[in-house]
Design a protein around this motif. Structure first.
Motif, PDB file in Angstrom:
ATOM      1  N   TRP A  25      12.682  86.698 -47.222  1.00 37.75           N
ATOM      2  CA  TRP A  25      13.971  87.021 -46.601  1.00 37.75           C
ATOM      3  C   TRP A  25      14.288  86.053 -45.469  1.00 37.75           C
ATOM      4  N   VAL A  27      13.274  82.904 -45.205  1.00 35.71           N
ATOM      5  CA  VAL A  27      13.645  81.628 -45.826  1.00 35.71           C
ATOM      6  C   VAL A  27      15.064  81.712 -46.372  1.00 35.71           C
ATOM      7  N   ARG A  28      15.416  82.844 -46.978  1.00 37.06           N
ATOM      8  CA  ARG A  28      16.775  83.030 -47.499  1.00 37.06           C
ATOM      9  C   ARG A  28      17.800  82.899 -46.381  1.00 37.06           C
ATOM     10  N   ASP A  29      17.518  83.506 -45.230  1.00 38.72           N
ATOM     11  CA  ASP A  29      18.459  83.438 -44.122  1.00 38.72           C
ATOM     12  C   ASP A  29      18.556  82.034 -43.530  1.00 38.72           C
ATOM     13  N   VAL A  30      17.438  81.352 -43.415  1.00 39.18           N
ATOM     14  CA  VAL A  30      17.459  79.986 -42.887  1.00 39.18           C
ATOM     15  C   VAL A  30      18.266  79.090 -43.816  1.00 39.18           C
ATOM     16  N   ARG A  31      18.091  79.252 -45.121  1.00 38.91           N
ATOM     17  CA  ARG A  31      18.865  78.446 -46.078  1.00 38.91           C
ATOM     18  C   ARG A  31      20.350  78.808 -46.047  1.00 38.91           C
ATOM     19  N   ALA A  32      20.659  80.088 -45.914  1.00 40.60           N
ATOM     20  CA  ALA A  32      22.057  80.515 -45.923  1.00 40.60           C
ATOM     21  C   ALA A  32      22.789  80.041 -44.671  1.00 40.60           C
ATOM     22  N   GLY A  34      21.707  77.557 -42.610  1.00 45.46           N
ATOM     23  CA  GLY A  34      21.630  76.101 -42.588  1.00 45.46           C
ATOM     24  C   GLY A  34      20.877  75.532 -41.404  1.00 45.46           C
ATOM     25  N   ASP A  35      20.952  76.172 -40.268  1.00 45.84           N
ATOM     26  CA  ASP A  35      20.301  75.673 -39.065  1.00 45.84           C
ATOM     27  C   ASP A  35      19.430  76.768 -38.470  1.00 45.84           C
ATOM     28  N   PRO A  36      18.113  76.557 -38.415  1.00 41.71           N
ATOM     29  CA  PRO A  36      17.249  77.592 -37.845  1.00 41.71           C
ATOM     30  C   PRO A  36      17.581  77.897 -36.384  1.00 41.71           C
TER      31      PRO A  36
END
Length: 120
Positions: A25, A27-32, A34-36
């Motif tokens: 989850w 990783v999904r949010d970081v990808r969605a 775009g910027d950590p």
């Protein structure tokens, strides 16, 4: 209390499964987003942090990931891992159970007329 090797292995596997789920989850949010950094600002509560996609996780999920990893390592390496496993289970219930109460709430139903406003 001293746990047997099989019980400790089972606890470690369960903690690992929970850790992988939370990591997925995150990783999904970081990808969605775009910027950590933007995601971290959103979790911290900054007013100007408005990601394009709403994250499904919070800062609590990062803490729970650390708890799961530490408990899994403790279960594998220590014969007295019962306290770590019990504390992890209680913490998981305390964090996740309130979210289950909201599933059947009226505000969660997007198809009902009461969730979009008063009926005509």
């Amino acid at each position: 209390m001293i746990l047997t090797r099989g019980t400790r292995a089972t606890g470690a596997v369960l903690c690992a499964v929970l850790a992988v789920t939370v990591a997925g989850w995150l990783v999904r949010d970081v990808r969605a987003v775009g910027d950590p950094g933007e995601l971290w600002r959103y979790w911290a509560g900054y007013v100007d942090a408005r990601p394009k996609v709403g994250p499904a996780t919070s800062a609590i999920d990062v803490a729970m990931l650390v708890v799961y990893v530490v408990a899994a390592v403790a279960a594998v390496r220590s014969t007295v891992a019962a306290a770590a496993l019990v504390a992890t289970g209680v913490t998981t219930l305390a964090v996740r159970l309130p979210g289950l109460w909201n599933i059947g709430a009226d505000g969660m139903d997007t198809d009902s007329p009461t969730s979009s406003g008063p009926a005509p």
